[in-house]
Write a protein that holds these residues in place. Sequence first.
Motif, PDB file in Angstrom:
ATOM      1  N   GLU A 137      -9.230 -25.135 -35.531  1.00  0.00           N
ATOM      2  CA  GLU A 137      -9.285 -24.446 -36.501  1.00  0.00           C
ATOM      3  C   GLU A 137      -8.916 -22.750 -35.618  1.00  0.00           C
ATOM      4  OE1 GLU A 137     -13.645 -23.756 -36.185  1.00  0.00           O
ATOM      5  OE2 GLU A 137     -14.023 -26.355 -35.461  1.00  0.00           O
ATOM      6  N   GLY A 138      -7.188 -22.624 -35.409  1.00  0.00           N
ATOM      7  CA  GLY A 138      -6.598 -21.649 -35.185  1.00  0.00           C
ATOM      8  C   GLY A 138      -7.037 -20.636 -34.170  1.00  0.00           C
ATOM      9  N   VAL A 139      -8.319 -21.501 -33.195  1.00  0.00           N
ATOM     10  CA  VAL A 139      -8.488 -20.543 -31.753  1.00  0.00           C
ATOM     11  C   VAL A 139      -7.186 -20.967 -30.000  1.00  0.00           C
ATOM     12  CG1 VAL A 139     -10.595 -20.669 -30.622  1.00  0.00           C
ATOM     13  CG2 VAL A 139     -10.260 -20.014 -32.488  1.00  0.00           C
ATOM     14  N   TRP A 140      -7.037 -20.169 -29.840  1.00  0.00           N
ATOM     15  CA  TRP A 140      -6.413 -20.592 -28.458  1.00  0.00           C
ATOM     16  C   TRP A 140      -7.016 -20.233 -27.067  1.00  0.00           C
ATOM     17  CZ3 TRP A 140      -1.204 -17.488 -27.069  1.00  0.00           C
ATOM     18  CH2 TRP A 140       0.258 -18.672 -26.080  1.00  0.00           C
ATOM     19  N   ILE A 141      -7.350 -21.398 -26.874  1.00  0.00           N
ATOM     20  CA  ILE A 141      -8.874 -21.522 -25.198  1.00  0.00           C
ATOM     21  C   ILE A 141      -7.511 -21.966 -24.458  1.00  0.00           C
ATOM     22  CG2 ILE A 141     -10.287 -22.045 -23.865  1.00  0.00           C
ATOM     23  CD1 ILE A 141     -11.509 -23.300 -26.869  1.00  0.00           C
ATOM     24  N   VAL A 142      -8.124 -20.732 -23.531  1.00  0.00           N
ATOM     25  CA  VAL A 142      -6.645 -20.819 -21.842  1.00  0.00           C
ATOM     26  C   VAL A 142      -7.471 -21.009 -21.005  1.00  0.00           C
ATOM     27  CG1 VAL A 142      -5.046 -20.212 -20.538  1.00  0.00           C
ATOM     28  CG2 VAL A 142      -4.895 -20.362 -23.240  1.00  0.00           C
ATOM     29  N   PRO A 143      -7.310 -22.075 -20.235  1.00  0.00           N
ATOM     30  CA  PRO A 143      -8.082 -22.460 -18.989  1.00  0.00           C
ATOM     31  C   PRO A 143      -7.654 -21.478 -17.692  1.00  0.00           C
ATOM     32  CG  PRO A 143      -7.389 -24.307 -19.537  1.00  0.00           C
ATOM     33  CD  PRO A 143      -6.750 -23.494 -20.208  1.00  0.00           C
ATOM     34  N   VAL A 144      -7.818 -20.918 -16.974  1.00  0.00           N
ATOM     35  CA  VAL A 144      -7.902 -19.785 -16.447  1.00  0.00           C
ATOM     36  C   VAL A 144      -7.971 -19.842 -14.555  1.00  0.00           C
ATOM     37  CG1 VAL A 144      -7.610 -17.317 -15.214  1.00  0.00           C
ATOM     38  CG2 VAL A 144      -7.973 -18.163 -17.697  1.00  0.00           C
ATOM     39  N   SER A 145      -9.043 -20.358 -14.403  1.00  0.00           N
ATOM     40  CA  SER A 145      -9.522 -20.124 -12.466  1.00  0.00           C
ATOM     41  C   SER A 145     -10.539 -22.450 -13.199  1.00  0.00           C
ATOM     42  CB  SER A 145     -10.042 -19.643 -12.301  1.00  0.00           C
ATOM     43  OG  SER A 145     -10.217 -20.227 -11.101  1.00  0.00           O
ATOM     44  N   GLY A 146     -10.358 -23.209 -11.784  1.00  0.00           N
ATOM     45  CA  GLY A 146     -11.150 -24.038 -12.182  1.00  0.00           C
ATOM     46  C   GLY A 146     -11.428 -24.037 -11.033  1.00  0.00           C
ATOM     47  N   PHE A 147     -11.189 -25.852 -10.492  1.00  0.00           N
ATOM     48  CA  PHE A 147     -11.836 -26.077  -9.097  1.00  0.00           C
ATOM     49  C   PHE A 147     -11.299 -25.229  -7.922  1.00  0.00           C
ATOM     50  CE2 PHE A 147     -11.028 -27.448  -4.723  1.00  0.00           C
ATOM     51  CZ  PHE A 147     -11.771 -27.863  -4.446  1.00  0.00           C
TER      52      PHE A 147
END
Length: 238
Positions: free
Chosen positions: A116-126
């Motif tokens: 849908e044209g949205v760019w989600i980026v993971p920054v900090s997990g465990f």
Amino acid sequence: MNILKNLKQRWPFILAGLLIVVGITLNLYAASHFLKPNTNPLPPPPPPTAIQPPNPPETLPPQTEPKYGHFPYPEANQNNLIIISSYAQKQYQRFEKMHTEAALALMKMIYAARDEGVWIVPVSGFRTIAYQETLFQAQIQRRGSPEEAAKLSAPAGYSEHHTGYAIDLADGNFPKQDITYEFANTNAFRWLNKHAKEYGFELSFPENNPQGISYEPWHWRFIASPSAAKIFAGAKNP
């Protein structure tokens, strides 16, 4: 003539000797070039019939009571985590991890948003408890007291990131807004608010949350599996 006659008579022995020398030379060459000890840093795979031991259970924290509004959480067994992303570059680069079941749900969510044209980026997990202690102490230095620091950062042993089920997210189109309140004004946040629950995620600290923690539009937790639901039962948002 006698020399040629003697050479002709001895030729089979000379040829045999040459073949022996050549054979020895080839063996020595192979031993020094092809039969070196295995220098591969990875361990060899187990034999097909080997039975792998089960992963040890995740360690429960010794604390049972909330601290500065934060609930205690276990540190995940890292055998249950997988890498989900790389964040930042050069000396700041990190390889972020999540619990496998949460990671798979996150990947589905990220690609659904991308369509849908949205760019989600993971920054900090465990995060380990030890690393969280470093972050919390730095926050104390900035804020002046543990109580004030806890409004923005959980004490060690009390962070949802320990579980492997929590993730901080950003909008790839606005990298300067990673882990800032400006994230709430991005398309990524608007998309998450609408669709994250379809993939098992919820916002951990919405505005005016009952834990009294500062609003964190970037911080989401996975709650759609029995193990995750059990871990977050006490903190579940209404």
